[in-house]
Scaffold this active site. Structure first.
Site, PDB file in Angstrom:
ATOM      1  N   HIS A 133       0.915  -1.277   0.023  1.00 36.23           N
ATOM      2  CA  HIS A 133       0.009   0.060   0.273  1.00 36.23           C
ATOM      3  C   HIS A 133       0.760   1.283   0.072  1.00 36.23           C
ATOM      4  O   HIS A 133       0.507   2.372  -0.160  1.00 36.23           O
ATOM      5  CB  HIS A 133      -1.097   0.116   1.090  1.00 36.23           C
ATOM      6  CG  HIS A 133      -0.580  -0.156   2.438  1.00 36.23           C
ATOM      7  ND1 HIS A 133       0.505  -1.499   2.736  1.00 36.23           N
ATOM      8  CD2 HIS A 133      -0.320   0.387   3.646  1.00 36.23           C
ATOM      9  CE1 HIS A 133       0.855  -1.593   4.057  1.00 36.23           C
ATOM     10  NE2 HIS A 133       0.367  -0.308   4.571  1.00 36.23           N
ATOM     11  N   GLN A 166      -7.367 -34.892   3.846  1.00 34.92           N
ATOM     12  CA  GLN A 166      -6.065 -34.928   2.986  1.00 34.92           C
ATOM     13  C   GLN A 166      -6.813 -35.085   1.600  1.00 34.92           C
ATOM     14  O   GLN A 166      -5.844 -35.125   0.620  1.00 34.92           O
ATOM     15  CB  GLN A 166      -5.588 -36.281   3.116  1.00 34.92           C
ATOM     16  CG  GLN A 166      -5.421 -36.664   4.802  1.00 34.92           C
ATOM     17  CD  GLN A 166      -4.292 -35.592   5.300  1.00 34.92           C
ATOM     18  OE1 GLN A 166      -3.074 -35.735   4.931  1.00 34.92           O
ATOM     19  NE2 GLN A 166      -4.555 -35.052   6.382  1.00 34.92           N
ATOM     20  N   GLU A 192       3.304 -24.288   3.421  1.00 35.69           N
ATOM     21  CA  GLU A 192       2.951 -23.934   1.697  1.00 35.69           C
ATOM     22  C   GLU A 192       2.794 -22.278   1.430  1.00 35.69           C
ATOM     23  O   GLU A 192       3.050 -22.282  -0.044  1.00 35.69           O
ATOM     24  CB  GLU A 192       1.439 -24.796   1.547  1.00 35.69           C
ATOM     25  CG  GLU A 192       1.388 -26.123   1.832  1.00 35.69           C
ATOM     26  CD  GLU A 192       1.403 -26.471   3.321  1.00 35.69           C
ATOM     27  OE1 GLU A 192       1.309 -25.587   4.144  1.00 35.69           O
ATOM     28  OE2 GLU A 192       1.666 -27.574   3.608  1.00 35.69           O
ATOM     29  N   ASN A 220       5.879   1.515  12.058  1.00 33.54           N
ATOM     30  CA  ASN A 220       5.424   2.718  12.454  1.00 33.54           C
ATOM     31  C   ASN A 220       4.432   2.374  13.433  1.00 33.54           C
ATOM     32  O   ASN A 220       3.730   3.646  14.127  1.00 33.54           O
ATOM     33  CB  ASN A 220       4.729   3.621  11.112  1.00 33.54           C
ATOM     34  CG  ASN A 220       3.892   2.564  10.585  1.00 33.54           C
ATOM     35  OD1 ASN A 220       2.942   2.000  11.269  1.00 33.54           O
ATOM     36  ND2 ASN A 220       3.463   2.933   9.062  1.00 33.54           N
TER      37      ASN A 220
END
Lengths: 609, 609
Positions: B69, B417, B356, B176
């Site tokens: 951003h 799974q 992952e 910040n």
């Protein structure tokens, strides 16, 4: 009998059961059960207090098996505790048994399905929060593997639990040092794990995980430092059987019949002990939770309002009538408008910061304890928690999720902030209700429908303020749809939802001047879809339909309608078909083909004009 | 001019640009640009070495703006460096401009789209790995916010980078202390953040992020401790403008025109300095990467083989002919069979452990540097990286992903799974190719097609060994389909993929005895789908089609076919419509309605028998 002696005997029984069960099943993970057997014996038959007669006794210490592949160990514990007949253990993994390969709530003691690693600590944190809300003396224990500590969610949960000062949350890590395909990152370097947990604000205790007396001593330290406690237990995978102990290559492999015979010979016969008499009953505790309604007074709207703002208003109103309603945020509550609830109910509102996986996991834990958690973030960022949402479905979790800022209609922030795949994410989730309001009235009604529905719900809200279309008090039942424009000679039906309904209405006005009647259906219930209702309208307009949605082509409203109408209607699908970009909302609706002008064009073509 | 003086002047210019741009755009995040302006000045105009004439110069230090951003700050840097004309800055967020609200590669210097927080460090780790593989002296810098350090992926990346000893990776955290809706968890407690990074194996340096000389001194320490370096810079959000500095409630808000005027008055006029002459050129470096083929010799199969095993064989063969092929694992390589590649090419194979999100992010970084990364895990666990896959699409990333163990056909391990939503996850991803092989030959061909395709590809592999159906060497182009059974009087077309093709062939044999001809289409290219080809076959069988898939109802092959055939065929869709469970594979195919027997039944009904 000395405590260490009977616990050692129980541990041996758990090992023998786990080996037998997995060999009988022909699959499963015996070695990971063996490493954690002493821990399990100490937890369930000494440290924890629980009523084996009632999994929902609010006085129970709770347990989450985060390392779900150790399911046979858990089933063995329940057999030893007298909850299951021993002979049922040999049904492990059968299609007829509730003893599945990884824990699911088909076995009622399982409060959250596990098996996707790294999720249990968040769920445990949610349960510990619930226990604190209930003023219960009970605690929550989570058993993790060291391998799963590579999952970021573990550290999201660790940070949150310490920030929330959950002294009633206890993690035990079975540090066997071996992952599935490789040794774990830190192997048996317990100091490395201790540094991490300590840095994340936990009291981290290291211990030999096969020494009963040491484990019990470690558990006596729980909560004494004014922080959540983690017991890091050094163990050996396959402990107790020489030819599999501490050996790589034995993950997820049952012993063959002859190997089992050798293993049982090494371990010796099943110790003769009645484990269930060692289970400690919970301290007396009666929960006071007031019965409450889910029927909240609706806000009276008079002007254009964003559906996300109405969501915030409704959540607050719901919270006022029902003390079981709680909220978890991912530091966007001023955008989702969950902040209205946070301001009024700080005690029932939990800031998970920018950690969506943990946000959903904590919600699952709260729901498992009977709370009704609402979690909201940008729809795009819910993709971060897709695996958690998936596991929540397998947990039959009563969680409510709101995704705001959907589609290109958010405008200038650009693609990374646009929820354009959320319908494709939530529609496949078994049992998940997907609601997509188009104005403030329907948005509040969708919150009401979600709260009343028993099970997971997803509410899709939009950023821009949109005109009011429905009268105050209109109901929006799950599985319904609304016909907003209808004439006897309508040529085409437009099926829309959310922001595109407003575009469809504009298109209707344009086409009316051309003498072309447009039926407009608001498919606010995207799942379950009102397929029959939509088909009926489309049939009345000559089997011609246009679907228009602020979502990618695959997996959204368009394909849902295509399947519902299969073979019975010609269909044009307007949706986002390329990489979106920054721009003004109206420019983007136009550029990416879902504006009123595009609907007009599609209708003309379909009607042969 | 003293170094600190010119860098301070550049920082002031960056602040002024960022304020003006966001006010002109009417949206954006100026305060987060102001907190990081001094850091950016020191990095881009002193510490980094880069060739402003060529974003793809392999000698360049790389930069990832994880806190996406702050895009206006990055665009301002590029203007100051002479890459963009200054006047273009005022086009920020316009539909005509490459300067989007969050970084995307529409601006060629952006190597990875950001804006979903917490992802940049993984991408940076991948780029740093690539630089090390290339023997480049260049480094990779990642600028994060403190808020995003709540994301677990940051800690996955931190652990991996330290485990991989990436001394050429530098993180700078703009602390910040203010998030979007709340102060961050640790606010300005830099010691808390330092403990975390140190525990994760980093050299953590704290510094005042607005003191140029202190920042430069901190950067001089990079890599000296033999660990990856993180500079934790204490800053103030909105630094330099009194009425927004360090105030909550100013996240993502541009100044109004009068506020801008007041702000610029405080800051003073634009310092007169030509920043671009301070950019440091890279050290001379010529990359040696051999041109290589993607055409690998195929394995000669003679018996039933799992598609996942063939994937592993093909990846190894591809690796042998092309040194740019690399692999990242999530500790399941012995199940996905990526272990074959890992054993032979340890230098090009990276263990991300059970993480992952980081696995995909690292792949994005490797791809950004010209490598062709293959990542594999259970398809179910790819949901963990949905957000990363989404951002990879916006990054135009050339990554190849394999999801194994799909559907109920995995059997006893149970729902957690089973990949049953992966098609719904990958199909909406813009530009993503989805391939689903049914035998060893097609599996190797799909790896070849994925490697040759420029862009993201997903390959779906199955657990069980399946019979060989195709002759060695058969090609499987992206967007194609195969007709496996065809007769002149076929009554129905069955569209299947993967495991269900084998069921369809069994059904065909059964129905043949009843005199009912079945056409069988292997829709191995799920995206893009061969809609025209499938429509042609279905039209020849009287417009009757059955789709059968080992996937949930929404978002998979069935809906893809429904949309392709809309209005032109009657369709029966066999798929998984309820919560699955543990059991034997064949039992589960039967129980959940996708076995040969169910296909036979559906065909009979559709054909009116």
């Amino acid at each position: 009998m000395a405590r260490t002696e009977y616990l050692a005997k129980i541990a041996t029984r758990l090992r023998i059961h786990s080996l037998r069960m997995t060999t009988a099943a022909g699959s499963g993970h015996p070695t990971t059960c063996l490493s954690a057997a002493d821990i399990a014996a100490c937890l369930f038959f000494r440290e924890m207090r629980w009523n084996t007669g009632n999994p929902h006794d609010p006085a129970n210490d709770e347990f989450v098996l985060s390392k779900g592949h150790a399911a046979p160990l858990l089933w063995s514990v329940y057999a030893e505790a007298g909850i299951l007949p021993f002979e049922r253990l040999l049904d492990l993994r059968k299609i007829t048994s509730e003893l599945e390969g990884h824990p699911t709530p088909r076995m009622p003691w399982v409060r959250a399905a596990t098996g996707s690693l790294g999720q249990g600590l968040s769920v445990g944190a949610g349960m510990a929060l619930a226990q604190r809300l209930d003023k219960s003396p009970a605690r929550t224990f989570v058993l993790l593997g060291d391998g799963e500590c590579a999952e970021g969610q573990v550290w999201e949960a660790a940070a949150a639990a310490s920030n929330w000062k959950l002294l009633n949350l206890v993690a035990v890590v079975d540090v066997n040092g071996l992952g599935q395909s490789d040794p774990t990152m830190h192997q048996h370097d317990l100091a490395a794990l201790k540094r991490k947990f300590a840095a994340f604000g936990w009291d981290a205790i290291t211990v030999d995980g096969h020494k009963i007396d040491k484990l019990l001593a470690a558990f006596r330290e729980i909560g004494k430092k004014g922080r959540p406690t983690v017991v890091l237990a050094k163990t050996l995978k396959g402990k107790g059987v020489s030819f599999i102990e501490d050996r790589n290559g034995w993950h997820g492999k049952p012993l063959k019949a002859d190997e089992l015979a050798r293993a049982l010979e090494e371990i010796g016969c099943l110790p003769d002990i009645d484990a269930k008499r060692f289970v400690r009953k919970p301290k007396p505790f009666r929960m006071k939770r007031a019965a409450a309604t889910l029927d909240f007074p609706r806000t009276a709207y008079t002007e254009k309002t964003a559906t996300r703002l109405a969501y915030g208003n409704a959540l607050l109103s719901l919270g006022k009538v029902n003390a079981s309603v709680v909220a978890v945020d991912g530091d966007v509550k001023n955008s989702t408008y969950a902040d209205k609830f946070f301001e009024v109910f700080p005690g029932r509102a939990f800031q998970s910061f920018i950690a969506e996986q943990n946000m959903i996991g904590v919600g699952m834990g709260l729901a498992a304890k009977g709370y009704i958690p609402f979690m909201a973030t940008f729809a795009a960022f819910l993709t971060r928690a897709h695996d958690q949402v998936r596991m929540a479905a397998y947990s039959l979790s009563n969680i409510k999720i709101c995704g705001s800022h959907v589609g290109v209609s958010i405008g200038e922030d650009g693609p990374s902030q646009m929820g354009l795949e959320d319908l494709a994410m939530f529609r496949p989730i078994p049992g998940c209700v997907v609601l997509y309001p188009i104005d403030a009235v329907s948005s509040e009604a969708c919150v009401a429908a979600a709260a009343a529905h028993k099970g997971m719900c997803y509410i899709r809200t939009s950023r821009p303020a949109t005109p009011l279309l429905y009268p105050a008090g209109e109901a929006f039942p799950v599985g319904g749809s609304k016909v907003l424009r209808k004439g006897e000679k309508d040529a085409v039906t437009v099926v829309a939802a959310g922001i595109t309904v407003h575009e469809a209405l504009k298109a209707c006005d344009v086409l009316k001047k051309e003498g072309l009647g447009l039926r407009v259906v608001d498919a606010y219930s995207v799942a379950p879809l009102d397929g029959a209702g939509i088909l009926r309208e489309v049939a009345e307009t000559g089997g011609r339909a246009v679907v228009v949605e602020d979502h990618y082509a695959a997996g959204g409203l368009g394909e849902a309608v295509a399947e519902a109408l299969a073979g019975k209607a010609a269909l044009t699908h307007l949706c986002i078909r390329e990489l979106p970009r920054s721009g003004k909302p109206d420019e983007l609706l136009e550029r990416f083909g879902i504006s009123a002008a595009h609907i007009v064009q599609a209708v003309r073509e379909l009607a042969g004009r």
